[in-house]
Design a protein around this motif. Structure first.
Motif, short mmCIF file in Angstrom:
data_model
loop_
_atom_site.label_atom_id
_atom_site.label_comp_id
_atom_site.label_asym_id
_atom_site.label_seq_id
_atom_site.Cartn_x
_atom_site.Cartn_y
_atom_site.Cartn_z
N LEU A 195 0.83 -1.19 0.00
CA LEU A 195 0.00 0.00 0.00
C LEU A 195 0.88 1.26 0.00
CD1 LEU A 195 -2.78 1.12 0.06
CD2 LEU A 195 -2.96 0.58 2.48
N ALA A 196 2.02 1.17 0.67
CA ALA A 196 2.94 2.31 0.71
C ALA A 196 3.66 2.48 -0.63
CB ALA A 196 3.96 2.12 1.82
N GLY A 197 3.62 1.45 -1.47
CA GLY A 197 4.33 1.54 -2.75
C GLY A 197 5.80 1.19 -2.64
N LEU A 198 6.18 0.57 -1.53
CA LEU A 198 7.58 0.20 -1.36
C LEU A 198 7.90 -1.09 -2.12
CD1 LEU A 198 7.89 1.00 2.42
CD2 LEU A 198 9.08 2.19 0.59
N THR A 199 6.88 -1.93 -2.31
CA THR A 199 7.05 -3.11 -3.17
C THR A 199 5.83 -3.19 -4.08
OG1 THR A 199 6.07 -4.44 -1.40
CG2 THR A 199 8.45 -4.55 -1.64
N ARG A 200 5.96 -3.99 -5.14
CA ARG A 200 4.86 -4.13 -6.08
C ARG A 200 4.24 -5.52 -5.93
NH1 ARG A 200 5.39 -0.89 -10.59
NH2 ARG A 200 3.28 -1.58 -10.97
N PRO A 201 2.93 -5.62 -6.12
CA PRO A 201 2.30 -6.94 -6.02
C PRO A 201 2.74 -7.85 -7.17
CG PRO A 201 0.69 -5.26 -6.66
CD PRO A 201 1.96 -4.55 -6.37
N THR A 202 2.76 -9.15 -6.90
CA THR A 202 3.08 -10.11 -7.95
C THR A 202 1.93 -10.17 -8.95
OG1 THR A 202 4.12 -11.38 -6.17
CG2 THR A 202 3.98 -12.42 -8.31
N SER A 203 0.70 -10.11 -8.43
CA SER A 203 -0.45 -10.00 -9.33
C SER A 203 -1.53 -9.21 -8.61
CB SER A 203 -0.96 -11.39 -9.72
OG SER A 203 -1.47 -12.04 -8.59
N GLY A 204 -2.50 -8.75 -9.39
CA GLY A 204 -3.54 -7.92 -8.83
C GLY A 204 -3.09 -6.47 -8.76
N GLU A 205 -3.97 -5.62 -8.24
CA GLU A 205 -3.57 -4.21 -8.13
C GLU A 205 -4.22 -3.55 -6.93
OE1 GLU A 205 -4.69 -1.96 -11.53
OE2 GLU A 205 -6.77 -2.64 -11.50
N ILE A 206 -3.59 -2.46 -6.52
CA ILE A 206 -4.11 -1.68 -5.41
C ILE A 206 -4.46 -0.31 -5.96
CG2 ILE A 206 -3.56 -0.67 -3.18
CD1 ILE A 206 -1.43 -2.90 -2.92
N LEU A 207 -5.67 0.11 -5.73
CA LEU A 207 -6.07 1.43 -6.22
C LEU A 207 -6.20 2.38 -5.05
CD1 LEU A 207 -8.90 0.41 -8.75
CD2 LEU A 207 -6.46 0.70 -9.18
N LEU A 208 -5.65 3.56 -5.25
CA LEU A 208 -5.78 4.62 -4.26
C LEU A 208 -6.49 5.77 -4.98
CD1 LEU A 208 -4.97 5.72 -1.43
CD2 LEU A 208 -2.91 6.61 -2.50
N ASP A 209 -7.67 6.12 -4.53
CA ASP A 209 -8.51 7.09 -5.23
C ASP A 209 -8.67 6.69 -6.70
OD1 ASP A 209 -8.96 8.81 -3.08
OD2 ASP A 209 -6.98 9.71 -3.34
N GLY A 210 -8.80 5.41 -6.96
CA GLY A 210 -9.04 4.92 -8.30
C GLY A 210 -7.81 4.76 -9.17
N ALA A 211 -6.64 5.24 -8.71
CA ALA A 211 -5.43 5.12 -9.51
C ALA A 211 -4.52 4.06 -8.89
CB ALA A 211 -4.70 6.46 -9.56
N PRO A 212 -3.89 3.22 -9.72
CA PRO A 212 -3.04 2.16 -9.16
C PRO A 212 -1.82 2.72 -8.41
CG PRO A 212 -3.15 2.02 -11.58
CD PRO A 212 -3.97 3.17 -11.18
N VAL A 213 -1.49 2.08 -7.31
CA VAL A 213 -0.32 2.47 -6.53
C VAL A 213 0.91 1.86 -7.19
CG1 VAL A 213 0.88 2.12 -4.34
CG2 VAL A 213 -1.56 2.63 -4.36
N THR A 214 1.85 2.69 -7.58
CA THR A 214 3.06 2.15 -8.21
C THR A 214 4.32 2.56 -7.45
OG1 THR A 214 3.15 4.07 -9.66
CG2 THR A 214 2.09 2.09 -10.52
N ARG A 215 4.22 3.59 -6.64
CA ARG A 215 5.41 4.07 -5.94
C ARG A 215 5.00 4.80 -4.66
NH1 ARG A 215 8.66 7.96 -9.24
NH2 ARG A 215 9.40 8.43 -7.17
N PRO A 216 5.98 5.06 -3.79
CA PRO A 216 5.64 5.80 -2.58
C PRO A 216 5.21 7.22 -2.93
CG PRO A 216 7.84 4.85 -2.43
CD PRO A 216 7.40 4.71 -3.84
N GLY A 217 4.48 7.85 -2.06
CA GLY A 217 4.07 9.22 -2.30
C GLY A 217 3.67 9.89 -1.01
#
Lengths: 272, 337
Positions: A56-78
């Motif tokens: 969720l913090a964007g420190l690692t990426r999922p092997t599959s699936g996705e995490i959306l934050l406000d509808g946008a995928p989490v790809t990196r810390p912010g």
């Protein structure tokens, strides 16, 4: 729309000793978290709770699936997410004020505003007057207060807390729990709080997500309806109310099998 | 070294840290669990009592050196005179062994315990030193030596610290180069002196180079390990704030590495003088090593000792300087229990 959406998120780590093997930490996590919600995640040790937070913090990426934050995928810390670590992660060479300012520097708050804002947030966590202390001059509880102030000061929408009170003594923990609830109500942040303490989960959470032991899956999400938790309104202690005991027992039952299973897995592994 | 140890625990602030963590942590919180019973116990609650009074917006009325104030209020009934006396006693204690050595040095040749030709009493050495200093010869030699050793030391630190930070940051590079660096470090620099002379001649270049070489390894290796042992949660924290790698370096890795890097620098400081003196004994027209060696050839024994004493004085002074700098830069460190 949910603030945070986990969509069949899995995370596997390659294992070094066993050839070609992979260790599945999380498997098909589906979870929606509403804006301004206080969600607690409990699970047996080693069930991937911290992995969930890292994702969720964007420190690692999922092997599959996705995490959306406000509808946008989490790809990196912010800076829209702030983490509070169990080990405080304070910079020992900076004062309490300097540590809070560190978060502000990192997120590009103009220099002139930093000191004022840092003071304001130290005040919020009850540490006015301790601005010039270095971490080694503060108690564990105070250090964690500084860390919380640091995460709040740069105003993230989501606060990620990784067993933040696990290293504290019982009394300090309870007073920080109260304070966290108060801060949450005051600031309206979305909080994702990880713990292995059932009482802590029931006391803090609006909902409690119970994870299974390896691989981590969401076993059940328990909504907790306890009303105001803060003691003092009528002087009663929520923790000793029958409702509290019922929730505690429900979650304990859910966890119990998992803990037993986790222990068995651990034993097998040690034997192998 | 022992002098450093006692000095570090000295700052009067230390005992002050004890009362704060225990109680004040949570009595500082609004729902103070400890408060209801008694009305503010006097001593330990002092710092926290100030807290609720402070307005939310304005800076609280606590001086920047928070620890100074309670210290002067509670413990420490000592007057300036008592403090001066204590300091004097500490100084006496620290110099006792050195004074004893000097006394022995003076007495032994006079009592016939040592041959005064080879070990003249310290008073004679002091006279020779004064003479050398007065006619400028000592200054000239010391200047030549200092220029070389500080020059070499400075170059080594300027190269080794950034290089060590880079190597330490990229773990595979550190693993790859580690054994090679160990080989270099453990090759006595002086064993390589003939090589340096062969390649660079007998002039200044080879002398400064050997100092650079000898100083490089302790700083480099200590810096590499310093970077490797930065608390990983701090790095994770910085990453979670999306800090760029250069800023992560400047704000987290570099300050966290300061203490260990300084250990390397202090080692290098000692090495720089050691190696230089040896190099000067082999081929030089000036320098303290040359002075010692030449005096011995000419049988100017008091002058020889004067040279030796100067070398050790410079070594001690340099180390003290580095210790002071180190303490300035790592005031935040948790005092060693």
């Amino acid at each position: 729309m949910a603030k945070i959406e986990f969509r069949s998120v899995s995370k596997a780590f390659p294992v070094k000793d066993r050839d070609g093997g992979a260790f599945t930490a999380l498997d098909g996590i589906d979870l929606d978290i509403a804006a301004g919600e206080f969600l607690v995640v409990v699970g047996p040790s080693g069930c991937g709770k911290s992995t969930l937070l890292d994702l969720l913090a964007g420190l690692t990426r999922p092997t599959s699936g996705e995490i959306l934050l406000d509808g946008a995928p989490v790809t990196r810390p912010g800076p829209d997410r702030g983490i509070v670590f169990q080990q405080y992660a304070l910079l020992p060479w900076r004062t309490a004020l300097g540590n809070v300012e560190f978060g502000l520097e990192a997120t590009g708050v103009p220099r002139r505003e930093r000191a004022g804002r840092a003071r304001e947030f130290l005040d919020l966590v009850g540490l006015a007057g301790f601005e010039d202390r270095h971490p080694h001059e503060l108690s564990g509880g105070m250090r964690q207060r500084v860390a919380i102030a640091r995460s709040l000061a740069y105003d993230p929408d989501v606060l990620l807390m990784d067993e933040p009170f696990a290293a504290l003594d019982a009394q300090t923990r309870e007073s920080l729990q109260d304070e966290l609830r108060r801060i949450w109500q005051r600031t309206g942040k979305t909080v994702v709080f990880i713990t292995h303490g059932i009482e802590e989960a029931v006391y803090l959470g609006e909902r409690v997500a119970v994870l299974t032991s390896r691989p981590g899956r969401v076993k059940e999400v328990v909504p907790v309806r306890l009303g105001p938790r803060e003691s003092g309104a009528h002087g009663e202690d929520v923790r000793s109310s029958p409702e509290f005991a019922r929730y505690r027992h429900d979650i304990w039952t859910l966890l119990h099998d998992e803990v037993a299973r986790a222990r068995r897995l651990e034993k097998e592994e040690a034997a192998a | 070294m022992t002098a450093t140890g006692t000095a570090r625990t000295h700052p009067a602030a230390r005992p002050q840290t004890a009362p704060t963590p225990a109680g004040a942590a949570d009595s500082a919180a609004p729902p103070a669990p400890a408060a209801p019973g008694q009305a503010a116990p006097p001593a330990p609650a002092a710092p926290s009592a100030a807290v609720p009074a402070a307005g939310s917006g304005s800076p609280p009325p606590v001086p920047s050196r928070t620890r100074a104030r309670p210290a002067s209020l509670t413990a420490r009934p000592s007057s300036p005179a008592a403090r001066a006396a204590r300091r004097l006693r500490a100084a006496a204690l620290r110099s006792a062994a050195v004074l004893a050595l000097l006394a022995l040095w003076e007495a032994a040749p006079r009592a016939g315990l040592a041959d005064p030709t080879f070990l003249p009493p310290v008073s004679e050495v002091a006279a020779a030193w004064w003479e050398l200093a007065a006619d400028g010869e000592l200054g000239e030699h010391a200047g030549a030596s200092l220029l070389r050793s500080f020059g070499g030391f400075g170059i080594a630190v300027a190269v080794a610290v950034p290089l060590g930070l880079l190597i330490g940051w990229y773990r595979p590079v550190a693993a790859l180069l580690g054994p090679l660096l160990e080989v270099f470090r453990n090759t006595a620099a002086l064993a390589l002196l003939p090589v340096f002379v062969l390649l660079l001649g007998i002039g200044e270049t080879s002398k400064v180079s050997i100092v650079v070489y000898a100083c490089l390894w302790p700083v480099l290796l200590n810096t590499i390990s310093a970077v490797g042992s930065v608390d990983p949660t701090l790095v994770k924290l910085a990453r979670s704030m999306d800090l760029s790698t250069p800023r992560l370096f400047r704000k987290v890795v570099l300050p966290a590495s300061v203490p260990a890097v300084f250990t390397g620098i202090r080692l290098a400081g000692a090495v720089s003088i050691l190696v230089l003196v040896a190099a000067e004994m082999i081929g030089a027209k000036a320098g303290l090593g040359y002075l010692v060696n030449a005096s011995q050839y000419n049988f100017a024994i008091p002058q020889m000792y004067a040279g030796i004493v100067t070398i050790s004085a410079i070594g001690v002074a340099f180390n003290q300087l580095l210790v002071t700098a180190e303490r300035r830069l790592s005031l935040w460190r948790v005092p060693a229990a």
